[in-house]
Scaffold this motif. Sequence first.
Motif, PDB file in Angstrom:
ATOM      1  N   LYS A   5     -72.779  24.843   9.539  1.00  0.00           N
ATOM      2  CA  LYS A   5     -73.338  26.186   9.375  1.00  0.00           C
ATOM      3  C   LYS A   5     -72.768  27.133  10.431  1.00  0.00           C
ATOM      4  O   LYS A   5     -72.393  28.271  10.128  1.00  0.00           O
ATOM      5  CB  LYS A   5     -74.862  26.135   9.476  1.00  0.00           C
ATOM      6  N   ASN A   6     -72.702  26.646  11.674  1.00  0.00           N
ATOM      7  CA  ASN A   6     -72.152  27.473  12.747  1.00  0.00           C
ATOM      8  C   ASN A   6     -70.672  27.736  12.539  1.00  0.00           C
ATOM      9  O   ASN A   6     -70.175  28.835  12.823  1.00  0.00           O
ATOM     10  CB  ASN A   6     -72.377  26.793  14.097  1.00  0.00           C
ATOM     11  N   THR A   8     -69.107  27.955   9.673  1.00  0.00           N
ATOM     12  CA  THR A   8     -68.971  28.965   8.615  1.00  0.00           C
ATOM     13  C   THR A   8     -69.308  30.349   9.148  1.00  0.00           C
ATOM     14  O   THR A   8     -68.601  31.329   8.864  1.00  0.00           O
ATOM     15  CB  THR A   8     -69.903  28.627   7.432  1.00  0.00           C
ATOM     16  N   LYS A   9     -70.357  30.445   9.936  1.00  0.00           N
ATOM     17  CA  LYS A   9     -70.740  31.741  10.510  1.00  0.00           C
ATOM     18  C   LYS A   9     -69.629  32.289  11.403  1.00  0.00           C
ATOM     19  O   LYS A   9     -69.272  33.474  11.305  1.00  0.00           O
ATOM     20  CB  LYS A   9     -72.027  31.599  11.319  1.00  0.00           C
ATOM     21  N   ASN A  10     -69.076  31.444  12.239  1.00  0.00           N
ATOM     22  CA  ASN A  10     -67.996  31.875  13.130  1.00  0.00           C
ATOM     23  C   ASN A  10     -66.752  32.260  12.336  1.00  0.00           C
ATOM     24  O   ASN A  10     -66.040  33.201  12.707  1.00  0.00           O
ATOM     25  CB  ASN A  10     -67.659  30.770  14.127  1.00  0.00           C
ATOM     26  N   ILE A  12     -66.750  33.502   9.303  1.00  0.00           N
ATOM     27  CA  ILE A  12     -67.046  34.810   8.707  1.00  0.00           C
ATOM     28  C   ILE A  12     -66.789  35.916   9.724  1.00  0.00           C
ATOM     29  O   ILE A  12     -66.188  36.952   9.406  1.00  0.00           O
ATOM     30  CB  ILE A  12     -68.505  34.863   8.210  1.00  0.00           C
ATOM     31  N   LEU A  13     -67.238  35.702  10.945  1.00  0.00           N
ATOM     32  CA  LEU A  13     -67.028  36.701  11.994  1.00  0.00           C
ATOM     33  C   LEU A  13     -65.543  36.881  12.292  1.00  0.00           C
ATOM     34  O   LEU A  13     -65.066  38.010  12.439  1.00  0.00           O
ATOM     35  CB  LEU A  13     -67.773  36.287  13.268  1.00  0.00           C
ATOM     36  N   VAL A  44     -72.667  34.194   2.117  1.00  0.00           N
ATOM     37  CA  VAL A  44     -72.629  34.973   3.350  1.00  0.00           C
ATOM     38  C   VAL A  44     -74.027  35.382   3.793  1.00  0.00           C
ATOM     39  O   VAL A  44     -74.310  35.529   4.983  1.00  0.00           O
ATOM     40  CB  VAL A  44     -71.711  36.208   3.189  1.00  0.00           C
ATOM     41  N   HIS A  46     -76.628  33.665   3.826  1.00  0.00           N
ATOM     42  CA  HIS A  46     -77.302  32.615   4.582  1.00  0.00           C
ATOM     43  C   HIS A  46     -77.093  32.817   6.079  1.00  0.00           C
ATOM     44  O   HIS A  46     -77.815  32.234   6.897  1.00  0.00           O
ATOM     45  CB  HIS A  46     -76.770  31.236   4.182  1.00  0.00           C
ATOM     46  N   HIS A  47     -76.104  33.624   6.420  1.00  0.00           N
ATOM     47  CA  HIS A  47     -75.732  33.821   7.822  1.00  0.00           C
ATOM     48  C   HIS A  47     -75.956  35.253   8.306  1.00  0.00           C
ATOM     49  O   HIS A  47     -76.245  35.472   9.484  1.00  0.00           O
ATOM     50  CB  HIS A  47     -74.267  33.456   8.016  1.00  0.00           C
ATOM     51  N   PHE A  48     -75.808  36.227   7.401  1.00  0.00           N
ATOM     52  CA  PHE A  48     -75.927  37.630   7.769  1.00  0.00           C
ATOM     53  C   PHE A  48     -76.700  38.387   6.695  1.00  0.00           C
ATOM     54  O   PHE A  48     -76.588  38.077   5.506  1.00  0.00           O
ATOM     55  CB  PHE A  48     -74.537  38.257   7.943  1.00  0.00           C
ATOM     56  N   ILE A  54     -72.945  41.998  10.039  1.00  0.00           N
ATOM     57  CA  ILE A  54     -71.732  41.367  10.579  1.00  0.00           C
ATOM     58  C   ILE A  54     -71.104  42.279  11.634  1.00  0.00           C
ATOM     59  O   ILE A  54     -70.730  41.833  12.724  1.00  0.00           O
ATOM     60  CB  ILE A  54     -70.708  41.089   9.453  1.00  0.00           C
TER      61      ILE A  54
END
Length: 207
Positions: A5-6, A8-10, A12-13, A44, A46-48, A54
């Motif tokens: 999960k982390n 994927t979030k990173n 995306i950023l 997306v 799920h994270h933002f 973002i």
Amino acid sequence: MIKDKNDTKNRILQVSLDLFSLRGYSSVSIRDICGKVGIKESSVYHHFKSKQDIFDVLCNSFTETLYALPQAFSVEMQKVTSVKDEEFIFVCQSFVNDYLMNEKINKFIRMLIIEQGTNVQAAELYHRVLFDDALAGQKVIYQWLVNIGFLRNSDVDMMVMEYYSHVIYLFHRYLAAGEITAGIRAEVNRSLLRHIQNFLAKYKKVD
């Protein structure tokens, strides 16, 4: 699961910063970001909360990074009572090479440059990062250099402006338009070194 999960979030950023720094926030969609990351558009969220979220996370994250170096330098500065020419040159070069040429920081500033005309938050950050806070921090450092006898007693505000204006010129001419090649790095450092040497010839205190 948490690591994935982390990651994927990173990712995306990272992709968002890449796209925002090339095309601007307004010209990039969630679909564009997800296509580059390789995830579904729904994923997306799920994270933002949104594309704006973002952008906000990027701004908050890089604001901390941007100010970490000056703060760390200020702490070390209090331990020093004398400075040599080569040490002054090294610090000046480090600011450009390790800060303005840092890939992520450079992309972040380029994103702010693109967005400043239409985004109040970006315009405020751009002026703080490259001008207001940067100049304020340098005034403290240059006054300290005068106080310890490295630089001659002069108008610190004008001294800082005279030095920093060339740094800003180098940034906007060579570092704000795209990939920073080895050739660009070499040209920037040649020009920067000449500028530093001329600055010292004018302002270094002579016993």
